[in-house]
Design an enzyme around this catalytic site. Sequence first.
Site, PDB file in Angstrom:
ATOM      1  N   ASP A   1       0.832  -1.214   0.000  1.00 34.27           N
ATOM      2  CA  ASP A   1       0.000   0.000   0.000  1.00 34.27           C
ATOM      3  C   ASP A   1       0.860   1.255   0.000  1.00 34.27           C
ATOM      4  O   ASP A   1       0.436   2.315   0.449  1.00 34.27           O
ATOM      5  CB  ASP A   1      -0.953   0.011   1.205  1.00 34.27           C
ATOM      6  CG  ASP A   1      -0.210  -0.053   2.533  1.00 34.27           C
ATOM      7  OD1 ASP A   1       1.021  -0.220   2.506  1.00 34.27           O
ATOM      8  OD2 ASP A   1      -0.858   0.068   3.591  1.00 34.27           O
ATOM      9  N   SER A   2       2.066   1.120  -0.513  1.00 39.15           N
ATOM     10  CA  SER A   2       2.974   2.260  -0.664  1.00 39.15           C
ATOM     11  C   SER A   2       3.560   2.182  -2.064  1.00 39.15           C
ATOM     12  O   SER A   2       4.218   1.202  -2.410  1.00 39.15           O
ATOM     13  CB  SER A   2       4.089   2.187   0.396  1.00 39.15           C
ATOM     14  OG  SER A   2       5.036   3.210   0.186  1.00 39.15           O
TER      15      SER A   2
END
Length: 826
Positions: free
Chosen positions: A755-756
């Site tokens: 999620d980055s």
Amino acid sequence: MKILEIMPTYKDQHLNETMSKDLGKNRTNKRRISHIERGEESVTSYGKVIVANTIRPLAIAIAEWVEQGIKNVHSKTPIALKYISQVDPKILALITAKHVINTITNTKNLTATAITLGGRVETEISLKNFKALNPELYETVRRDLDKRSWNYNYKRRKLRESAKRDETMRWEEWSTTERLHVGMELIGLLVEGTTERGTRIGLVEIGTEQQKHKTIKVIKQTEKTKQWIDNRNKFNELLNPEYLPMVMPPKMVEDGKISGHGYWTEELPELSLVKQKGKKFDQEIEGFSMPEVTKAVNLMQGTAYKINRFVLGVMQHAWDKGKSIGGMPPIENLPLPNKPHNISEDTEEGKAALKKFKKDSVIIHTENNRMASKRLLYAKIIWLAQKFVQYLTLYFPLQLDFRGRAYCVPAFLNYQSIGGAKALLNFSEGKAITKENRGVFWLAVHGSNMWGNDKVSLEDREKWAYDNLEWIKACGTDPIGNRQWEDADSPFQFLAFCDEWKRYNETGDGFVSHLPVNVDGSCNGLQIYSLLLRDKVAGKLVNCIPSETPQDIYQLVADEVIKSLKVKAEEGDDLAKKWLQYGVKRSTCKRPIMTICYGSTRYSCTDFVVEDLTKRKDKGEMHPFDDMFKPATYLSKIIWSSIGENLKSARHGMDFLQGIAKVIAKTGQPIHWTTPVGFPVFQFYPEMKSRRVDAHLMGQVIQPVIKEEGEGTDKLRTRNAAAANYVHSLDSACMIRTVNIAKEKGITNFCNVHDSFATHACDVDKLNESIREAFVEIFSEDLFGNLKKDASLLVEDKEAVKKFPEVPENGDLELALLHQSKFFFA
């Protein structure tokens, strides 16, 4: 030097893969030799299998021998029978198998081996009596010893000392003759015993050897055993290569094929696209077309990196000088506390001093062990960076887990590793940044984020980078002399920014940047639940709705916790006062909130608080607690209650997913769903059948050691894991969709960690557009409705289908608002 002179060739890659194989071989053999030297062959890969396959037939042989022996006794009971009949045959089989197998590749004196084995049985019987006569003292001493040591002789000595001090327990010493009789009989049963198929166990044999002009009897492995162990070791050498980064692009994934991508030569085994235990669902995945997934995987693993020489130089300097810099561990252990002069068992003061000394010593030993692990990790990372610093290109082949999440195959040095490893990696390709393409803006924002100034507007973050330009440049010029960069949340990644920001400000617009600039989701699990159920309240807290400044759910909960602590402190609560004195930070509450949507509990919340205390201690923030567990448990209860009503959508979503899983688990079927990008997920946790043999000191062993899969499904695990696995499959789908949309917008370099998402500074605007488009597209579908519909097809019993929970009602959050939310990913 010309670029072509340092561009890697196929020859470089071949040498690299040969090294991977050799490193794996060396690592496997080093571990094996270490176990042999310590007399611990029963815990090697071949030892575990031998123990597993020996216990059952040997236990049967012992039981039959005891039964026959008792029938044949007419007057005096034989020595061996007297003692062997007192112990469960399974425990005796475990003790015998482990004792013999611990030195199986060495030829040992038969008499000495038998006497030592008899001593093991003596200890087992004595401890069995100790436990029966004084169970409370026995358990207290045993638990204490389990924390201190795995060494058998040490634990035996200490338990024996405790038993001798106990007035109700008498530790009776066996004679050498008694030990010899017992040991010889058990070894004889091991040599002569047969398997269920009627064949001899054939593990060891009795032979003779000449020693100092004497012929002595020895116990040694049979030729058959030796060949099997040799073959097993050769297989293990090939099975466990130490995968290294690649210096040329990996073989790309072919859609519909489940293996064959990654490394180029026959030195290394082929990589499977989906890494799963037992390859249970390979057949289902084979031939399954998922072009969106394979395209994104190829784009990510086709991104070229190179080593950041500036960061490597600082790390190498710190390592060579033994300095603790940027979170690197010190090269030397912490000194043990001095032993007080007034230690004594005779006085209360002396007992208190002894207790405190032991407690302080345990804390230092634990900290030194933790530092040793961290030291090894940094040593490995630095060694790899030095090896690959000469190359212009590095690549990281990827594998997916069963949920579709992508992971780098090479360990230690990769962009999904610790902050120090990430800081060592730049994009190989550079891109010019200017104010016009907003690359300068996003580089400044990135620096502010790495410092920890990420809870203000994007414009304020940019301003922060300019306001602090002088000392940032000083850190980029002389990071050893100017160590302010160490105060950053991510020290080495911030140091990499210092160097890049300094050089941009010296060069101006047009500066070619290689630094990956990342944008992170705001508690992505909660974002996913908010979007699934259109929850406006939770969505606002995790930046799914536009706002002038970023919402910070972690700080919100931390503030609530502090309020509760103040009330308790006024009531005289000592722990509350200590926590207020030490400070409850945002980081203290972060992991418990992040993981609540994955089904974490208050008990895991305690572990996360301990973890935060440890990290803060590493940064020099010494806490006022004697031990960490009690204050962590205390605070976890307050954090848990402070999370409160704000996260209803996560609870409702988890209940729905766990309800579906519960019904399917009862049918014994795996739960199967296909993600919005076409990836097939098979969640299956088989019921594990194991029979546990508990010996007092030889440890616990599963019979047959390797747990066997039963025919059923582990219902509890299936239910508990469903929520986390479903959410992770969706964050993977969002990443896959984002990469493909971004490629269409012209982005070619990706550095993604679940999620980055990261790319060049000048492409961050395009990346942000791509992220929002991907999330809106995916969550526009009725995902929960589709899941329920697909799940109903898995269950033949239509009455069971009726037990599926209803899809939770949606709120009024508008997905289109994601396009306007600057802080959704920022």
